[in-house]
Design a protein around this motif. Structure first.
Motif, PDB file in Angstrom:
ATOM      1  N   GLY A   1       0.825  -1.263   0.063  1.00 52.31           N
ATOM      2  CA  GLY A   1      -0.179  -0.039  -0.074  1.00 52.31           C
ATOM      3  C   GLY A   1       0.643   1.218   0.072  1.00 52.31           C
ATOM      4  O   GLY A   1       0.405   2.485  -0.128  1.00 52.31           O
ATOM      5  N   GLY A   2       2.203   1.072  -0.073  1.00 46.10           N
ATOM      6  CA  GLY A   2       3.102   2.347  -0.251  1.00 46.10           C
ATOM      7  C   GLY A   2       3.002   3.187   1.261  1.00 46.10           C
ATOM      8  O   GLY A   2       3.341   4.142   1.435  1.00 46.10           O
ATOM      9  N   LEU A   3       2.881   2.141   2.374  1.00 49.71           N
ATOM     10  CA  LEU A   3       2.672   3.043   3.606  1.00 49.71           C
ATOM     11  C   LEU A   3       3.901   2.353   4.563  1.00 49.71           C
ATOM     12  O   LEU A   3       3.805   2.928   5.791  1.00 49.71           O
ATOM     13  N   LEU A   4       4.887   1.436   4.254  1.00 42.35           N
ATOM     14  CA  LEU A   4       5.922   1.102   5.020  1.00 42.35           C
ATOM     15  C   LEU A   4       6.720   2.090   5.557  1.00 42.35           C
ATOM     16  O   LEU A   4       7.116   2.078   6.693  1.00 42.35           O
ATOM     17  N   ASP A   5       6.999   3.222   4.730  1.00 39.80           N
ATOM     18  CA  ASP A   5       7.824   4.284   5.279  1.00 39.80           C
ATOM     19  C   ASP A   5       7.335   4.926   6.530  1.00 39.80           C
ATOM     20  O   ASP A   5       7.912   5.560   7.189  1.00 39.80           O
ATOM     21  N   ARG A   6       5.935   5.102   6.437  1.00 38.44           N
ATOM     22  CA  ARG A   6       5.188   5.770   7.413  1.00 38.44           C
ATOM     23  C   ARG A   6       4.868   4.863   8.488  1.00 38.44           C
ATOM     24  O   ARG A   6       4.791   5.503   9.788  1.00 38.44           O
ATOM     25  N   PHE A   7       4.772   3.731   8.506  1.00 44.18           N
ATOM     26  CA  PHE A   7       4.382   2.832   9.575  1.00 44.18           C
ATOM     27  C   PHE A   7       5.653   1.788   9.603  1.00 44.18           C
ATOM     28  O   PHE A   7       5.226   0.503   9.289  1.00 44.18           O
ATOM     29  N   PRO A   8       6.445   1.897  10.052  1.00 43.50           N
ATOM     30  CA  PRO A   8       7.541   0.823  10.459  1.00 43.50           C
ATOM     31  C   PRO A   8       7.445   0.125  11.530  1.00 43.50           C
ATOM     32  O   PRO A   8       6.489   0.552  12.260  1.00 43.50           O
ATOM     33  N   ALA A   9       7.858  -1.207  11.487  1.00 43.56           N
ATOM     34  CA  ALA A   9       7.567  -1.967  12.758  1.00 43.56           C
ATOM     35  C   ALA A   9       7.939  -1.420  14.110  1.00 43.56           C
ATOM     36  O   ALA A   9       9.179  -0.867  14.113  1.00 43.56           O
ATOM     37  N   HIS A  10       7.157  -1.666  14.989  1.00 45.40           N
ATOM     38  CA  HIS A  10       7.375  -1.296  16.375  1.00 45.40           C
ATOM     39  C   HIS A  10       7.298  -2.432  17.178  1.00 45.40           C
ATOM     40  O   HIS A  10       5.961  -2.904  17.088  1.00 45.40           O
ATOM     41  N   ALA A  11       8.104  -3.126  17.964  1.00 45.18           N
ATOM     42  CA  ALA A  11       7.846  -4.287  18.990  1.00 45.18           C
ATOM     43  C   ALA A  11       6.724  -3.908  20.033  1.00 45.18           C
ATOM     44  O   ALA A  11       6.223  -4.871  20.316  1.00 45.18           O
ATOM     45  N   SER A  12       6.701  -2.716  20.496  1.00 47.01           N
ATOM     46  CA  SER A  12       5.983  -2.540  21.610  1.00 47.01           C
ATOM     47  C   SER A  12       5.650  -0.897  21.524  1.00 47.01           C
ATOM     48  O   SER A  12       6.162  -0.153  20.824  1.00 47.01           O
ATOM     49  N   ALA A  13       4.292  -0.533  22.539  1.00 51.88           N
ATOM     50  CA  ALA A  13       4.003   0.865  22.510  1.00 51.88           C
ATOM     51  C   ALA A  13       5.146   1.603  23.051  1.00 51.88           C
ATOM     52  O   ALA A  13       5.451   2.691  22.573  1.00 51.88           O
ATOM     53  N   GLN A  14       5.946   1.107  23.843  1.00 52.70           N
ATOM     54  CA  GLN A  14       7.038   1.894  24.334  1.00 52.70           C
ATOM     55  C   GLN A  14       8.166   2.136  23.224  1.00 52.70           C
ATOM     56  O   GLN A  14       8.715   3.327  23.507  1.00 52.70           O
ATOM     57  N   ASP A  15       8.328   1.044  22.423  1.00 53.52           N
ATOM     58  CA  ASP A  15       9.278   1.437  21.251  1.00 53.52           C
ATOM     59  C   ASP A  15       8.906   2.467  20.381  1.00 53.52           C
ATOM     60  O   ASP A  15       9.629   3.168  19.984  1.00 53.52           O
ATOM     61  N   ALA A  16       7.581   2.489  20.342  1.00 48.39           N
ATOM     62  CA  ALA A  16       6.680   3.323  19.338  1.00 48.39           C
ATOM     63  C   ALA A  16       6.882   4.694  19.820  1.00 48.39           C
ATOM     64  O   ALA A  16       7.360   5.689  19.324  1.00 48.39           O
ATOM     65  N   TRP A  17       6.641   4.739  21.323  1.00 51.75           N
ATOM     66  CA  TRP A  17       6.781   6.133  21.765  1.00 51.75           C
ATOM     67  C   TRP A  17       7.996   6.823  21.601  1.00 51.75           C
ATOM     68  O   TRP A  17       8.418   8.077  21.385  1.00 51.75           O
ATOM     69  N   ASN A  18       9.242   5.833  21.748  1.00 51.80           N
ATOM     70  CA  ASN A  18      10.491   6.376  21.810  1.00 51.80           C
ATOM     71  C   ASN A  18      10.992   6.470  20.427  1.00 51.80           C
ATOM     72  O   ASN A  18      12.366   6.543  20.266  1.00 51.80           O
ATOM     73  N   GLY A  19      10.458   5.942  19.323  1.00 54.22           N
ATOM     74  CA  GLY A  19      10.738   5.935  18.113  1.00 54.22           C
ATOM     75  C   GLY A  19      11.905   4.863  17.299  1.00 54.22           C
ATOM     76  O   GLY A  19      12.320   4.939  16.806  1.00 54.22           O
ATOM     77  N   ARG A  20      11.787   3.855  18.426  1.00 57.76           N
ATOM     78  CA  ARG A  20      12.746   2.315  18.105  1.00 57.76           C
ATOM     79  C   ARG A  20      11.914   1.751  17.254  1.00 57.76           C
ATOM     80  O   ARG A  20      10.769   1.076  17.657  1.00 57.76           O
ATOM     81  N   THR A  21      12.541   1.404  16.033  1.00 55.25           N
ATOM     82  CA  THR A  21      11.729   0.237  15.123  1.00 55.25           C
ATOM     83  C   THR A  21      12.437  -1.054  15.279  1.00 55.25           C
ATOM     84  O   THR A  21      13.233  -1.150  15.874  1.00 55.25           O
TER      85      THR A  21
END
Length: 73
Positions: free
Chosen positions: A42-62
């Protein structure tokens, strides 16, 4: 997120646009190769990389899922 098909692409793109317009952000928490494929298709992988946890997402860790889809340069 543990499952997705292409029906999620339009709402995710709309959420991204809405959040960015308000100087916010949106993340998808997943570590699935199949979800990477859906986002890539869908061309959205650059916008939504994998984050293993909500904490990782919050901290920008993919996350790098085993066998994850490399984003094309």
């Amino acid at each position: 997120m543990t499952f997705s098909d292409t029906s999620i692409l339009e709402p995710l793109a709309a959420a991204w646009d809405d959040c960015r317009a308000r100087q916010g952000w949106v993340r998808v928490v997943h570590s699935s190769t199949m979800i990477d494929f859906v986002l890539l298709a869908g061309g959205l992988l650059d916008r939504f990389p994998a984050h293993a946890s909500a904490q990782d997402a919050w901290n920008g860790r993919t996350a790098t899922a085993p066998g994850s889809v490399p984003f094309p340069a």
